[in-house]
Design an enzyme around this catalytic site. Structure first.
Site, mmCIF file in Angstrom:
data_model
loop_
_atom_site.group_PDB
_atom_site.id
_atom_site.type_symbol
_atom_site.label_atom_id
_atom_site.label_comp_id
_atom_site.label_asym_id
_atom_site.label_seq_id
_atom_site.Cartn_x
_atom_site.Cartn_y
_atom_site.Cartn_z
ATOM 1 N N TRP A 129 -22.575 6.382 30.312
ATOM 2 C CA TRP A 129 -21.447 7.248 30.958
ATOM 3 C C TRP A 129 -20.716 7.939 29.695
ATOM 4 O O TRP A 129 -20.386 9.274 29.530
ATOM 5 C CB TRP A 129 -20.597 6.845 32.043
ATOM 6 C CG TRP A 129 -19.606 7.590 32.519
ATOM 7 C CD1 TRP A 129 -19.703 8.469 33.475
ATOM 8 C CD2 TRP A 129 -18.293 7.877 31.895
ATOM 9 N NE1 TRP A 129 -18.575 9.135 33.822
ATOM 10 C CE2 TRP A 129 -17.662 8.693 32.972
ATOM 11 C CE3 TRP A 129 -17.563 7.213 30.995
ATOM 12 C CZ2 TRP A 129 -16.392 9.273 32.646
ATOM 13 C CZ3 TRP A 129 -16.184 7.664 30.791
ATOM 14 C CH2 TRP A 129 -15.416 9.049 31.519
ATOM 15 N N HIS A 130 -20.487 6.937 28.601
ATOM 16 C CA HIS A 130 -19.634 7.551 27.668
ATOM 17 C C HIS A 130 -20.053 8.252 26.733
ATOM 18 O O HIS A 130 -19.553 9.124 26.026
ATOM 19 C CB HIS A 130 -18.960 6.259 26.811
ATOM 20 C CG HIS A 130 -17.833 5.422 27.617
ATOM 21 N ND1 HIS A 130 -18.306 4.470 28.672
ATOM 22 C CD2 HIS A 130 -16.477 5.603 27.335
ATOM 23 C CE1 HIS A 130 -16.870 4.050 29.288
ATOM 24 N NE2 HIS A 130 -15.950 4.562 28.685
ATOM 25 N N GLY A 131 -21.395 8.479 26.622
ATOM 26 C CA GLY A 131 -22.026 9.255 25.705
ATOM 27 C C GLY A 131 -23.580 9.074 25.784
ATOM 28 O O GLY A 131 -24.228 8.003 25.977
#
Length: 468
Positions: free
Chosen positions: A319-321
């Site tokens: 989700w963060h990258g």
């Protein structure tokens, strides 16, 4: 547009607040929707159509799910279409390049994805619309029939760019009826200014130290420089993101909304489990409610719990990258959370607070190396430097200079990462009545003036979570 900009502070926000307050209640959702669309379109006029599509798409899906609630097959079909649509849009813009790069590496191909910039806030508003349709399907909320009100929920500018992730059920009543009072406006303004000061005065300034350290090849860094740099980043990402979350919550209060707290002093934690109860609280709650528990949580034995934790932490990283370093970062924390749940946590609770606190900070700080370095070899090299492998000595003139020039700032940040300053200000207010309120107001006024002065001359004003 970002909150920590002169354009937002002295043009967009005053004009929006003025129009909002002089308008009758029945028009305020429409004003909020228009203001939010202008806010979003200011920097990305094309991508506003993606957000509008997502809004209308899940507005219709919510109504269809509720209409066919008693015909489970149809309702489930609409839910699947909604989730596939939302994840498809997110996947196309955020993960297509990552998928193509890995396919090319595995099969020696030369496929190319369209190189498009990531729409700002897409991870946040996608999760919000997904939670809405899921909750309608579960019968936890009633489908919103007013498109303007639903659009205001999805696009709400205070928390659009970087959260907190707001579930529809938490503010459904506030969309219909909310109180806007002078006291609530004052509370919101103070919270906003506090967040602005954290972002501008603390995160930006300490970020300069990390930027200078990161620019130096690892083999030229001393051990002290490496530690100073990553400690600087540890503070930067916390004050940057939590400051932005405070600004979002403050803006929400100013217009009558209550958003959940997103950070609760995570660096005072005594375990990684506690750290993740205090860090990015809205994201953790989302994954727990919509992924971990539906998978079975911890109800079906250790093996399935291990699987469920692995899935959640893999997705947390992803989700963060769209990069393997984020996946490694997520699984890294997942390992320690799992280890604590099964064995270590009971021992940590018996240890002196100082020992468990140092353990937690060490794990977190090393974790930020994986988060910040896109390539694993670079991250491992930097960690090696932190512990003396390949370092340019233990200490050198550069590291002594960086330490001496940033020591006071680091001490201030260490103090501000605890509840002490907030409690002290609250105690002054309560003990000294009117004088205490005047003193507190003076402090916030100084914060605002200092932050503005910084922004007038700022050449370094990043927002780290802007890319997520």
């Amino acid at each position: 547009m970002v909150f920590s900009s002169l354009l937002f502070l002295f043009l967009f926000l005053p004009v929006t607040i003025l129009i909002y307050y002089i308008s009758p209640n029945r028009l305020r959702n429409a004003i909020l929707l228009v203001a939010s669309l202008v806010f979003y379109a200011w920097g990305e006029p094309v991508y506003i159509f993606i957000m509008i599509f997502s809004t209308v798409f899940d507005y219709v899906n919510g109504i269809l799910i509720e209409k066919y609630r008693h015909r489970k097959a149809i309702a489930r079909g609409v839910l699947i279409v909604s989730l596939m649509g939302s994840l498809g849009i997110l996947g196309f813009f955020k993960y297509a390049g990552f998928v193509f790069d890995n396919i090319n590496s595995l099969f020696n191909l030369h496929l190319q994805a369209v190189d498009l910039p990531l729409p700002v806030g897409i991870s946040f508003y996608t999760f919000q619309t997904m939670s809405y349709v899921i909750d309608v399907y579960r019968g936890k909320v009633t489908a919103q029939k007013n498109l303007i009100s639903f659009g205001a929920y999805v696009s709400m500018f205070p928390q659009l760019v970087a959260g907190p992730i707001v579930k529809y059920g938490d503010i459904a009543a506030q969309l219909v009826n909310r109180k806007v009072t002078l006291d609530r406006f004052g509370e919101g303004a103070e919270l906003f200014i506090r967040g602005l000061a954290k972002k501008v005065l603390l995160a930006n300034n300490i970020g300069l130290l990390w930027a200078s350290v990161k620019a130096v090849p690892a083999e030229e860094l001393s051990v002290l420089s490496a530690w100073l740099g990553i400690v600087a980043f540890t503070f930067q990402i916390y004050f940057d993101f939590s400051g932005y979350s405070d600004m979002a919550r403050g803006l929400g209060k100013m217009i009558g909304f209550d958003f959940m707290e997103n950070f609760n002093y995570p660096y005072i934690s005594r375990s990684i489990t506690e750290f993740w109860r205090r860090w990015h609280i809205s994201l953790g709650a989302w994954f727990r409610e919509y992924i971990y528990i539906p998978l079975g949580g911890n109800r079906e034995g250790h093996l399935k719990q291990l699987r469920n934790l692995a899935v959640v932490w893999f997705i947390t990283g992803l989700w963060h990258g769209a990069s393997w370093n984020f996946i490694i970062w997520g699984l890294y924390f997942g390992f320690f959370v799992t280890f604590e749940k099964w064995f270590l946590l009971k021992w940590l609770q018996r240890l002196p607070a100082f020992v468990s606190h140092v353990y937690t900070l060490m794990i977190v700080i090393i974790g930020w190396v994986f988060f910040e370095f896109e390539h694993l070899p670079a991250a491992l090299t930097f960690i090696g430097t932190m512990f003396g492998a390949g370092a340019h000595g233990f200490v050198d003139n550069r590291s002594l200079y960086d330490l001496s020039t940033n020591a006071l700032l680091l001490l201030v940040m260490a103090l501000c990462a605890t509840p002490f300053p907030r409690r002290a200000l609250r105690n002054v207010r309560s003990k000294f009545a009117r004088f205490g309120s005047i003193a507190a107001s003076a402090v916030y006024f100084i914060f605002m003036v200092a932050s503005t002065a910084y922004l007038v001359n700022a050449t370094y004003n990043p927002f780290l979570y802007f890319r997520f």
